[in-house]
Each structure stands twice: as structure tokens, then as C-alpha cells.
Scaffold this motif. Structure first.
Motif, PDB file in Angstrom:
ATOM      1  N   SER A  88      31.781   1.481  66.147  1.00 19.82           N
ATOM      2  CA  SER A  88      33.062   1.376  67.016  1.00 19.82           C
ATOM      3  C   SER A  88      33.482   2.585  67.174  1.00 19.82           C
ATOM      4  O   SER A  88      32.964   3.718  67.704  1.00 19.82           O
ATOM      5  N   GLY A  89      34.356   2.414  68.014  1.00 21.28           N
ATOM      6  CA  GLY A  89      34.907   3.980  69.296  1.00 21.28           C
ATOM      7  C   GLY A  89      35.241   4.746  68.805  1.00 21.28           C
ATOM      8  O   GLY A  89      34.748   6.175  68.921  1.00 21.28           O
ATOM      9  N   MET A  90      35.904   4.641  67.579  1.00 18.46           N
ATOM     10  CA  MET A  90      36.147   6.137  66.725  1.00 18.46           C
ATOM     11  C   MET A  90      35.324   6.119  65.962  1.00 18.46           C
ATOM     12  O   MET A  90      35.690   7.328  65.693  1.00 18.46           O
ATOM     13  N   GLU A 150      41.402  11.903  78.263  1.00 18.15           N
ATOM     14  CA  GLU A 150      41.275  10.231  78.536  1.00 18.15           C
ATOM     15  C   GLU A 150      41.970  10.394  79.783  1.00 18.15           C
ATOM     16  O   GLU A 150      43.179  11.158  80.445  1.00 18.15           O
ATOM     17  N   ALA A 170      32.796  -2.162  69.075  1.00 21.72           N
ATOM     18  CA  ALA A 170      31.448  -0.666  69.323  1.00 21.72           C
ATOM     19  C   ALA A 170      31.990   0.362  69.789  1.00 21.72           C
ATOM     20  O   ALA A 170      32.875   0.209  70.212  1.00 21.72           O
ATOM     21  N   THR A 190      34.345  -2.205  72.492  1.00 22.14           N
ATOM     22  CA  THR A 190      34.770  -3.192  72.127  1.00 22.14           C
ATOM     23  C   THR A 190      35.832  -3.907  72.893  1.00 22.14           C
ATOM     24  O   THR A 190      36.109  -4.858  73.504  1.00 22.14           O
ATOM     25  N   LYS A 191      35.857  -3.065  74.319  1.00 22.83           N
ATOM     26  CA  LYS A 191      36.524  -3.109  74.955  1.00 22.83           C
ATOM     27  C   LYS A 191      36.262  -3.470  76.742  1.00 22.83           C
ATOM     28  O   LYS A 191      35.262  -5.076  76.091  1.00 22.83           O
ATOM     29  N   ASP A 205      36.983  10.473  77.242  1.00 22.08           N
ATOM     30  CA  ASP A 205      36.800   9.147  77.086  1.00 22.08           C
ATOM     31  C   ASP A 205      37.109   8.100  78.013  1.00 22.08           C
ATOM     32  O   ASP A 205      37.972   8.038  78.872  1.00 22.08           O
ATOM     33  N   ASN A 246      46.298   6.910  77.888  1.00 21.57           N
ATOM     34  CA  ASN A 246      46.081   4.925  77.213  1.00 21.57           C
ATOM     35  C   ASN A 246      47.902   5.105  76.525  1.00 21.57           C
ATOM     36  O   ASN A 246      47.833   6.518  75.490  1.00 21.57           O
ATOM     37  N   TYR A 248      44.919   7.430  72.459  1.00 23.52           N
ATOM     38  CA  TYR A 248      44.928   6.245  72.065  1.00 23.52           C
ATOM     39  C   TYR A 248      44.968   6.681  70.480  1.00 23.52           C
ATOM     40  O   TYR A 248      44.812   8.299  69.824  1.00 23.52           O
ATOM     41  N   THR A 252      36.566   5.035  78.050  1.00 26.29           N
ATOM     42  CA  THR A 252      37.387   2.841  78.136  1.00 26.29           C
ATOM     43  C   THR A 252      37.418   2.550  79.018  1.00 26.29           C
ATOM     44  O   THR A 252      37.091   1.473  79.322  1.00 26.29           O
ATOM     45  N   PHE A 253      38.700   3.376  79.630  1.00 28.73           N
ATOM     46  CA  PHE A 253      39.387   2.385  80.446  1.00 28.73           C
ATOM     47  C   PHE A 253      38.762   2.066  81.893  1.00 28.73           C
ATOM     48  O   PHE A 253      38.972   0.884  83.025  1.00 28.73           O
ATOM     49  N   SER A 291      35.412   3.325  73.558  1.00 30.03           N
ATOM     50  CA  SER A 291      35.642   2.192  72.684  1.00 30.03           C
ATOM     51  C   SER A 291      34.656   0.704  73.606  1.00 30.03           C
ATOM     52  O   SER A 291      34.890   0.640  74.917  1.00 30.03           O
TER      53      SER A 291
HETATM   54  C1  LIG Z   1      40.974   4.471  75.173  1.00 27.31           C
HETATM   55  C2  LIG Z   1      40.687   4.009  73.506  1.00 27.31           C
HETATM   56  N1  LIG Z   1      39.111   5.179  72.607  1.00 27.31           N
HETATM   57  C3  LIG Z   1      39.084   4.166  72.167  1.00 27.31           C
HETATM   58  C4  LIG Z   1      39.350   3.232  70.757  1.00 27.31           C
HETATM   59  C5  LIG Z   1      39.028   2.989  69.859  1.00 27.31           C
HETATM   60  O1  LIG Z   1      37.849   2.158  69.882  1.00 27.31           O
HETATM   61  P1  LIG Z   1      37.499   1.414  68.757  1.00 27.31           P
HETATM   62  O2  LIG Z   1      38.724   0.394  68.381  1.00 27.31           O
HETATM   63  O3  LIG Z   1      36.147   0.896  69.304  1.00 27.31           O
HETATM   64  O4  LIG Z   1      36.973   1.841  67.502  1.00 27.31           O
HETATM   65  C6  LIG Z   1      40.269   2.520  71.468  1.00 27.31           C
HETATM   66  C7  LIG Z   1      41.193   1.508  70.634  1.00 27.31           C
HETATM   67  O5  LIG Z   1      42.484   0.549  71.819  1.00 27.31           O
HETATM   68  C8  LIG Z   1      41.262   3.152  72.911  1.00 27.31           C
HETATM   69  O6  LIG Z   1      41.802   2.374  73.913  1.00 27.31           O
END
Ligand SMILES: Cc1ncc(COP(=O)(O)O)c(C=O)c1O
Length: 394
Positions: free
Chosen positions: A86-88, A155, A219, A208-209, A184, A159, A112, A186-187, A206
Motif C-alpha cells: 500500500s502507499g501507507m 506532499e 499498492a 492505488t491511485k 509524495d 491533499n 493525506y 501520488t497526485f 500510493s
Molecule cells: C497523497 C496520498 N499519499 C498516500 C496515500 C496512502 O496510500 P494507500 O491508500 O495506497 O495506502 C494516499 C491515500 O489516499 C494519498 O492520497
């Protein structure tokens, strides 16, 4: 062939996507196995001691995971990548690898909610101190540096406020104090922003996104120097048991092949939705880095090649009207997460950022009426029509 010469879209398709060397199957199989076998104890001994390359156990690594990591590292322009469950898990393992008791971290004040929870509720137990700072203000970051500061965690865009941090300036500051910069991404994904090019040490996702993109897999990933990825992260990943599963690695790898196309559409749709919202009389405020009204629009153009699919906004009338608006939507789904092919909407104060104390939320711009939308790749007319009908009813 030398994949390094290829452009971004070609890398997204081809790196880590070689055909199966045994059968010639165009798409390499998922190595869905928990463990690996050996000819004899001598061979096993050589592999376990590192004398000979071979696979050990499904919690350590897998061929499917390696293929995904090759692709993500190539796109971010990093030496290597580690993929997580996961991202976490990616964020936690990176912090376990970099920090020890007595260390201090500077973190973007709006992150986040899960990251905020990890830093405040878990790391405080291990005597790691965190200062949350508005990292869009480089002087404030400098002021927060202490003798025991180890790293700056950013970040950008944040977020859910969509505030930006100047990556070049903060990375120069980190270098001058000998701190690591962890971003981070992700965005934006590497399609729109590559923090390593601005001097960041590590990039976290993350997956996952947007990387996965289809709302069917959880993931994470970390990209950075090979030594850190292979040596520094090895113990946290295997001892926490945070590795990505082969099936999930396969799904994320497949998703990334269409990342450029999806990001273009997310971006184009979000731009139109942001413009529509900005001109609507029932909307108080719109946060989107692509709008010239965004206070950091110039910085956005400098460090990002697109503005992404996320918008946050406030409906006039606060919490009550915001809830009525969200509840009136028909096509756009009410759900946390983002970067999915379908548009998703959520209310940070009661969902993703519920774990952030109300006074901290208010001080950082996460008002009770703030709504975050992740614009999908549907026809933009349908996204706008759905928002329009829901607004007309409040
Ligand atoms: C910017 C950001 N970083 C990390 C995470 C955590 O990722 P994950 O839900 O895959 O564990 C999220 C989850 O929403 C996120 O929005």
C-alpha cells in the motif's frame, strides 16, 4: 534494446513488460507463488548467502514485483524502486529505514490523513518528533530545522488543499542542511512531475491511485538511489511484511501502460470542471493549480507539465449545503481514493481527514465545507451535467 532512449509513453508500455522468456507469451505470467525451490542444499546455500542470484521467499521479492519496479523507476527517472502492499506501507517502511529515536521530521502541514496519523500517533511512540509546516513557505521550513532534523517530507500538491511546495527551493535548502527530501508524488505521477529532477532524494507513491488507475488494487512504491532501495529498505520491507503481492504488481504494471493517456484526459477534464465551478454563483472558492487564480499557478507551470485531475472547492452555505450537494450527485460516486477512471467525490472533514483535529483542519484550510473531486476520464459534459444538476437542487 536500451529502454533509456525511449520517450515517456514508450517506457510506460515497454519497460518491465518483456515477453515471457520461457513460453514467449506476450504478457509475462503472474508468478503467484509463496516460495521457491532449489536443486540441492549447495545451490540453496549459494542463493541464500547472495553468492548466486535466485529467489528466496514471497515476502522478500517476486519476478512480477521486479517487473513493476523497473517500470516505475524508469518513469520517475530513479535508479531503483521498491513496490509495497500500500502507499501507507511505502511511507512507513521508508520512515523506519531513515529514522531513529530522537530524530526530528519536518512535514507539509496538509498531508493525506493516514500520513498525518502515522506521524502523530505511531512515530511519537518511537520518540520521533514531527513539526508540521506550511512547506509552500521556504523560510518557514528553514525556521523549523533543528539540530536533530533528519528529513523533510512533502506532499505537492497537498491533499486536499492543492497548495504547492517549490521543489527546487526546498531541495536546495535540504542540501544546505544535509537533510533528505522525501516527496509524495501520488497526485501528479511522473507523467506530470518528477521530483528527483528537482533534487528530491526519494519519491513515494500510493500506486492505488493514478498508477493503477482502475480502482481495483491497493499498492505503493518508493523510488530512489539503488543502495537505499536494495539495502536501506530491505529490512523494513521484509520484517514488516509490507511487500506488494504478485497479483497486485501485475495489475499496477498493466495500469501504468495507459498512464499517459489517462493523465491527459484527467487533466483536460479537471481544467474544464474547475473553470465551470469558478464561474458558478453557488461556489465560494475553487482550488486547482491549473487556474490562473491559483496563487501558485506560475510555480505549477514551472515544476509540473500538467495540473492533474484533483480539484477542491467550497459550496456557499458551508457544511450543510456541501453535504446536500454531494448527496444529490448521480453519476459521480461518493468515495475516498482518487485517480480512478471514474470520477470520485469526498468530504475531507468527515472522511480522509477525519483523523486530523478540527482546529488543525481549520488552520490549514480544510474547512468543514471543503469538497474534493477526482475528475475521471468520462465525457466531461457528463461530469459537469451531474455537478450542475446537484448544484441546482441546493
Ligand atoms: C497523497 C496520498 N499519499 C498516500 C496515500 C496512502 O496510500 P494507500 O491508500 O495506497 O495506502 C494516499 C491515500 O489516499 C494519498 O492520497
Amino acid at each position: 534494446m536500451d529502454y533509456r532512449k525511449l520517450g515517456f509513453c514508450s517506457k510506460a508500455v515497454h519497460v518491465g513488460s518483456d515477453p515471457c522468456p520461457v513460453t514467449g507469451a506476450l504478457v509475462s505470467p503472474i508468478y503467484q507463488t509463496s516460495t521457491y525451490t532449489y536443486e540441492n542444499t549447495e545451490e540453496a546455500g549459494k542463493i541464500f548467502s547472495g553468492e548466486k542470484f535466485g529467489y528466496l521467499y514471497g515476502r522478500d521479492h517476486s519476478p512480477t514485483e521486479y517487473q513493476l519496479e523497473e517500470k516505475i523507476a524508469a518513469l520517475e527517472g530513479g535508479e531503483d524502486c521498491k513496490a509495497f502492499a500500500s502507499g501507507m506501507a511505502a511511507i512507513a517502511a521508508t520512515m523506519f529505514a531513515l529514522l531513529e529515536a530522537g530524530d526530528h521530521v519536518i512535514c507539509t502541514d496538509v498531508v493525506y490523513g493516514g500520513t498525518y496519523g502515522l506521524f502523530t500517533k505511531i512515530f511519537s511512540k518511537y520518540k520521533v518528533d514531527v513539526t508540521f509546516v506550511d512547506t509552500s513557505d521556504v523560510a518557514a521550513v528553514e525556521k523549523a530545522v533543528r539540530k536533530n532534523t533528519k528529513l523533510v517530507y512533502v506532499e505537492t500538491p497537498a491533499n486536499p488543499t492543492l497548495k504547492l511546495t517549490d521543489l527546487a527551493k526546498v531541495s536546495a535548502l535540504c542540501r544546505s542542511f544535509g537533510l533528505k527530501l522525501v516527496v509524495d508524488n501520488t497526485f501528479m505521477t511522473p507523467y506530470f512531475q518528477r521530483p528527483l529532477e528537482f533534487g528530491a532524494d526519494l519519491v513515494i507513491h500510493s500506486a492505488t491511485k493514478y498508477l493503477g488507475g482502475h480502482g481495483d488494487a491497493i499498492a505503493g512504491a518508493v523510488v530512489g538511489p539503488r543502495e537505499f532501495i536494495k539495502e536501506g529498505l530491505h529490512q523494513p520491507v521484509t520484517k514488516i511484511g509490507a511487500l506488494i503481492s504478485p497479483f497486485t504488481a501485475f495489475l499496477i504494471r498493466r495500469g501504468i501502460q495507459t498512464l499517459p493517456l489517462r493523465m491527459e484526459k484527467h487533466n483536460a477534464n479537471a481544467m474544464k470542471v474547475a473553470e465551470y465551478l469558478s464561474s458558478h454563483p453557488k461556489i465560494e472558492r475553487v482550488n486547482y493549480p491549473g487556474l490562473p487564480s491559483h496563487p501558485q499557478h506560475e510555480l505549477a507551470k514551472k515544476q509540473m507539465s500538467g495540473f492533474g485531475g484533483l480539484i477542491s472547492f467550497e459550496v456557499k452555505g458551508g457544511l450543510e449545503k456541501a453535504r446536500a450537494f454531494v448527496d444529490g450527485l448521480e453519476m459521480i460516486r461518493l468515495a475516498v481514493s482518487l485517480g480512478d477512471v471514474g470520477s470520485l467525490i469526498q468530504h475531507p472533514a468527515s472522511m480522509t481527514h477525519k483523523s486530523v483535529p478540527p482546529e488543525v483542519r481549520r488552520a490549514t484550510g480544510i474547512t468543514d465545507g471543503l469538497i474534493r473531486i477526482s475528475c475521471g476520464i468520462e465525457d466531461v459534459e457528463d461530469i459537469i451535467a451531474d455537478i450542475d444538476q446537484a448544484l441546482s437542487r441546493i
